[in-house]
Design an enzyme around this catalytic site. Structure first.
Site, PDB file in Angstrom:
ATOM      1  N   ARG A  35       0.838  -1.206   0.000  1.00 24.44           N
ATOM      2  CA  ARG A  35       0.000   0.000   0.000  1.00 24.44           C
ATOM      3  C   ARG A  35       0.872   1.255   0.000  1.00 24.44           C
ATOM      4  O   ARG A  35       1.885   1.316   0.705  1.00 24.44           O
ATOM      5  CB  ARG A  35      -0.918   0.002   1.234  1.00 24.44           C
ATOM      6  N   ASN A  94       4.969   6.774 -13.387  1.00 24.15           N
ATOM      7  CA  ASN A  94       5.723   7.979 -13.721  1.00 24.15           C
ATOM      8  C   ASN A  94       7.138   7.576 -14.095  1.00 24.15           C
ATOM      9  O   ASN A  94       7.798   6.857 -13.349  1.00 24.15           O
ATOM     10  CB  ASN A  94       5.732   8.932 -12.516  1.00 24.15           C
ATOM     11  N   HIS A 107       8.079   1.527 -10.471  1.00 23.35           N
ATOM     12  CA  HIS A 107       6.865   1.124  -9.769  1.00 23.35           C
ATOM     13  C   HIS A 107       5.632   1.484 -10.576  1.00 23.35           C
ATOM     14  O   HIS A 107       5.635   2.455 -11.328  1.00 23.35           O
ATOM     15  CB  HIS A 107       6.772   1.767  -8.377  1.00 23.35           C
ATOM     16  N   HIS A 109       1.633   2.435 -10.044  1.00 25.62           N
ATOM     17  CA  HIS A 109       0.566   2.782  -9.121  1.00 25.62           C
ATOM     18  C   HIS A 109      -0.692   2.044  -9.563  1.00 25.62           C
ATOM     19  O   HIS A 109      -1.023   2.018 -10.753  1.00 25.62           O
ATOM     20  CB  HIS A 109       0.267   4.285  -9.177  1.00 25.62           C
TER      21      HIS A 109
HETATM   22  P1  AMP Z   1       6.252   8.507  -7.839  1.00 32.95           P
HETATM   23  O1  AMP Z   1       5.993   9.970  -7.632  1.00 32.95           O
HETATM   24  O2  AMP Z   1       5.548   7.963  -9.058  1.00 32.95           O
HETATM   25  O3  AMP Z   1       7.726   8.186  -7.812  1.00 32.95           O
HETATM   26  O4  AMP Z   1       5.554   7.761  -6.636  1.00 32.95           O
HETATM   27  C1  AMP Z   1       6.198   7.479  -5.422  1.00 32.95           C
HETATM   28  C2  AMP Z   1       5.136   7.010  -4.460  1.00 32.95           C
HETATM   29  O5  AMP Z   1       5.763   6.407  -3.350  1.00 32.95           O
HETATM   30  C3  AMP Z   1       4.233   8.124  -3.928  1.00 32.95           C
HETATM   31  O6  AMP Z   1       2.871   7.845  -4.263  1.00 32.95           O
HETATM   32  C4  AMP Z   1       4.474   8.068  -2.411  1.00 32.95           C
HETATM   33  O7  AMP Z   1       3.299   8.331  -1.670  1.00 32.95           O
HETATM   34  C5  AMP Z   1       4.958   6.645  -2.211  1.00 32.95           C
HETATM   35  N1  AMP Z   1       5.788   6.417  -1.042  1.00 32.95           N
HETATM   36  C6  AMP Z   1       6.823   7.167  -0.588  1.00 32.95           C
HETATM   37  N2  AMP Z   1       7.388   6.594   0.493  1.00 32.95           N
HETATM   38  C7  AMP Z   1       6.701   5.453   0.741  1.00 32.95           C
HETATM   39  C8  AMP Z   1       6.802   4.420   1.715  1.00 32.95           C
HETATM   40  N3  AMP Z   1       7.735   4.438   2.678  1.00 32.95           N
HETATM   41  N4  AMP Z   1       5.929   3.385   1.643  1.00 32.95           N
HETATM   42  C9  AMP Z   1       4.978   3.353   0.691  1.00 32.95           C
HETATM   43  N5  AMP Z   1       4.829   4.293  -0.270  1.00 32.95           N
HETATM   44  C10 AMP Z   1       5.679   5.331  -0.238  1.00 32.95           C
END
Ligand code: AMP
Length: 124
Positions: A35, A94, A107, A109
């Site tokens: 999550r 992204n 990753h 989403h």
């Molecule tokens: P992006 O901007 O596509 O690189 O997405 C990175 C995502 O990682 C964001 O939606 C953050 O909310 C999520 N994120 C950051 N740190 C953590 C964490 N420790 N555990 C889970 N999700 C995270």
């Protein structure tokens, strides 16, 4: 470190090494799904490969077939397991700075659990 170097200290690398906790909902040899810590929808999951890939560009260019197949199967399985298939869901990845990628480990989403609205509300 250049842009082409994988950063071993990124948050998702640390989650994979169990240095940071994550709310894991699916795991196999190649993939981890957990999550998002700051959810942007009622259900917000992140799927990551266990391999050291910086972005979708890196993954699609260098991952093996087994990793790629396993990754997409894990996304489908996780979405079904989270009950997202009935109402539908959105996949977003992204890639790089123009897309605002924050964590430099590839990753996807997985967003759902409610009506999400248009993917791009304003072009410019
Ligand atoms: P992006 O901007 O596509 O690189 O997405 C990175 C995502 O990682 C964001 O939606 C953050 O909310 C999520 N994120 C950051 N740190 C953590 C964490 N420790 N555990 C889970 N999700 C995270």
């Amino acid at each position: 470190m250049t842009e082409n170097t994988y950063d071993d200290q990124n948050i998702f690398a640390r989650i994979l090494r169990h240095e940071l906790k994550a709310d894991v909902i699916f795991e196999n040899d190649h993939v981890l799904v957990f999550r998002d810590k700051f959810p942007q929808a009622r259900v917000h999951l992140l799927a990551i490969p266990k391999g050291r890939y910086r972005s979708f560009d890196d993954f699609s260019a260098h991952a093996g077939q087994e990793e790629i197949v396993s990754f997409f199967q894990a996304i489908g399985d996780s979405a079904r397991q989270a009950g997202l298939t009935c109402g539908g869901y959105r996949l977003v990845s992204n890639c790089g700075k123009n897309a605002g990628q924050e964590v430099p480990h590839f990753h996807m989403h997985i967003l759902g659990g409610e009506a999400l609205g248009p993917i791009i509300s304003q072009l410019h």
